[in-house]
Design a protein around this motif. Structure first.
Motif, PDB file in Angstrom:
ATOM      1  N   ALA A 125      -1.855  -3.525  -6.544  1.00 51.35           N
ATOM      2  CA  ALA A 125      -1.979  -5.232  -6.634  1.00 51.35           C
ATOM      3  C   ALA A 125      -0.777  -5.869  -5.948  1.00 51.35           C
ATOM      4  O   ALA A 125      -0.889  -6.969  -5.385  1.00 51.35           O
ATOM      5  N   PHE A 126       0.337  -5.306  -6.389  1.00 47.71           N
ATOM      6  CA  PHE A 126       1.664  -5.942  -5.856  1.00 47.71           C
ATOM      7  C   PHE A 126       1.821  -6.003  -4.542  1.00 47.71           C
ATOM      8  O   PHE A 126       1.928  -6.999  -3.910  1.00 47.71           O
ATOM      9  N   PHE A 127       1.306  -4.903  -3.559  1.00 48.99           N
ATOM     10  CA  PHE A 127       1.325  -4.985  -2.394  1.00 48.99           C
ATOM     11  C   PHE A 127       0.383  -5.763  -1.399  1.00 48.99           C
ATOM     12  O   PHE A 127       0.487  -6.298  -0.762  1.00 48.99           O
ATOM     13  N   ALA A 128      -0.729  -5.923  -2.464  1.00 45.73           N
ATOM     14  CA  ALA A 128      -1.972  -6.539  -1.942  1.00 45.73           C
ATOM     15  C   ALA A 128      -1.420  -8.107  -2.007  1.00 45.73           C
ATOM     16  O   ALA A 128      -1.834  -8.901  -0.986  1.00 45.73           O
ATOM     17  N   ALA A 129      -0.937  -8.383  -2.796  1.00 41.17           N
ATOM     18  CA  ALA A 129      -0.145  -9.959  -3.163  1.00 41.17           C
ATOM     19  C   ALA A 129       0.725 -10.212  -1.800  1.00 41.17           C
ATOM     20  O   ALA A 129       0.849 -11.359  -1.487  1.00 41.17           O
ATOM     21  N   LEU A 130       1.256  -9.121  -1.187  1.00 41.24           N
ATOM     22  CA  LEU A 130       2.026  -9.486   0.030  1.00 41.24           C
ATOM     23  C   LEU A 130       1.263  -9.393   1.259  1.00 41.24           C
ATOM     24  O   LEU A 130       1.904  -9.799   2.213  1.00 41.24           O
ATOM     25  N   GLY A 131       0.128  -9.181   1.068  1.00 37.99           N
ATOM     26  CA  GLY A 131      -0.808  -9.191   2.487  1.00 37.99           C
ATOM     27  C   GLY A 131      -1.124  -7.923   2.871  1.00 37.99           C
ATOM     28  O   GLY A 131      -1.756  -7.879   4.094  1.00 37.99           O
ATOM     29  N   PHE A 132      -0.381  -6.838   2.397  1.00 39.29           N
ATOM     30  CA  PHE A 132      -0.746  -5.359   2.852  1.00 39.29           C
ATOM     31  C   PHE A 132      -2.288  -4.982   2.378  1.00 39.29           C
ATOM     32  O   PHE A 132      -2.664  -5.436   1.346  1.00 39.29           O
ATOM     33  N   THR A 133      -3.084  -4.332   3.034  1.00 42.38           N
ATOM     34  CA  THR A 133      -4.362  -3.850   2.833  1.00 42.38           C
ATOM     35  C   THR A 133      -4.420  -2.250   2.597  1.00 42.38           C
ATOM     36  O   THR A 133      -3.185  -1.586   2.921  1.00 42.38           O
ATOM     37  N   PHE A 134      -5.553  -1.816   2.247  1.00 44.49           N
ATOM     38  CA  PHE A 134      -5.549  -0.452   2.031  1.00 44.49           C
ATOM     39  C   PHE A 134      -6.821   0.133   2.631  1.00 44.49           C
ATOM     40  O   PHE A 134      -7.876  -0.402   2.571  1.00 44.49           O
ATOM     41  N   ASN A 135      -6.412   1.394   3.153  1.00 43.08           N
ATOM     42  CA  ASN A 135      -7.672   2.200   3.626  1.00 43.08           C
ATOM     43  C   ASN A 135      -8.359   2.872   2.563  1.00 43.08           C
ATOM     44  O   ASN A 135      -7.930   3.837   2.289  1.00 43.08           O
ATOM     45  N   GLN A 136      -9.612   2.592   2.127  1.00 44.86           N
ATOM     46  CA  GLN A 136     -10.023   3.300   0.844  1.00 44.86           C
ATOM     47  C   GLN A 136     -10.531   4.598   1.515  1.00 44.86           C
ATOM     48  O   GLN A 136     -10.721   5.610   0.581  1.00 44.86           O
ATOM     49  N   GLN A 137     -10.700   4.982   2.905  1.00 44.41           N
ATOM     50  CA  GLN A 137     -11.179   6.123   3.264  1.00 44.41           C
ATOM     51  C   GLN A 137     -10.261   7.318   3.095  1.00 44.41           C
ATOM     52  O   GLN A 137     -10.384   8.491   2.690  1.00 44.41           O
ATOM     53  N   PHE A 138      -8.934   7.205   2.962  1.00 48.71           N
ATOM     54  CA  PHE A 138      -7.979   8.053   2.625  1.00 48.71           C
ATOM     55  C   PHE A 138      -7.068   7.637   1.353  1.00 48.71           C
ATOM     56  O   PHE A 138      -6.109   8.051   1.170  1.00 48.71           O
ATOM     57  N   SER A 139      -7.857   7.217   0.317  1.00 44.47           N
ATOM     58  CA  SER A 139      -7.453   6.957  -0.919  1.00 44.47           C
ATOM     59  C   SER A 139      -8.218   7.384  -1.867  1.00 44.47           C
ATOM     60  O   SER A 139      -9.227   7.509  -1.774  1.00 44.47           O
ATOM     61  N   ASN A 140      -7.724   7.603  -3.331  1.00 48.74           N
ATOM     62  CA  ASN A 140      -8.522   8.045  -4.407  1.00 48.74           C
ATOM     63  C   ASN A 140      -7.628   7.704  -5.485  1.00 48.74           C
ATOM     64  O   ASN A 140      -6.804   6.702  -5.559  1.00 48.74           O
ATOM     65  N   ASP A 141      -7.809   8.304  -6.746  1.00 48.34           N
ATOM     66  CA  ASP A 141      -7.199   8.015  -7.973  1.00 48.34           C
ATOM     67  C   ASP A 141      -5.795   8.451  -7.993  1.00 48.34           C
ATOM     68  O   ASP A 141      -4.926   8.039  -8.970  1.00 48.34           O
TER      69      ASP A 141
END
Length: 132
Positions: free
Chosen positions: A19-35
């Motif tokens: 959430a912090f980095f999303a607030a800075l405008g960075f995005t996430f690649n869900q294909q390479f993400s998990n819990d």
């Protein structure tokens, strides 16, 4: 294939860090993400970070994991397009909970300021004048 930089950062709370980095405008690649980890895109096709829970991060090394609020091993420096971009990122970081350790420094040919993310990792934002 172009060379890329992918750095790994241990984090205490993966959801809060995302959430912090999303607030800075960075995005996430869900294909390479998990819990246990989130693949964060800092600059498309160039710079990425893998935010990892501390336990998952520990599984990659037999060394102790530095607690960034207590000790520092690295300062992540990110170049920006302008001083205004730096000011904007710093304002968003502060609003999202970052600690701002010092005011901006304007050297004429270079402008910089930094922040500590939620886990204490140091980020420095820098702009260099094209003629420098």
């Amino acid at each position: 294939m172009n060379k890329q930089i992918i750095f790994n950062l241990p984090v205490k709370d993966l959801d809060k860090s995302k959430a912090f980095f999303a607030a800075l405008g960075f995005t996430f690649n869900q294909q390479f993400s998990n819990d246990q980890a989130a693949f964060m895109v800092v600059v498309e096709d160039c710079i990425q970070a893998m935010l990892m829970t501390e336990d998952f991060f520990k599984s990659f090394t037999n060394k102790a994991v530095a607690q960034a609020r207590e000790a520092n091993e690295v300062i992540i420096c990110l170049s920006c397009e302008s001083p205004q971009e730096i000011d904007s990122l710093i304002a968003r970081a502060a609003a999202a909970g970052a600690r701002i350790p010092h005011p901006p420094e304007d050297h004429g040919f270079m402008y910089d300021q930094g922040f500590e993310d939620l886990d204490g990792h140091l980020w420095n934002l820098v702009w260099m004048a094209p003629q420098a």
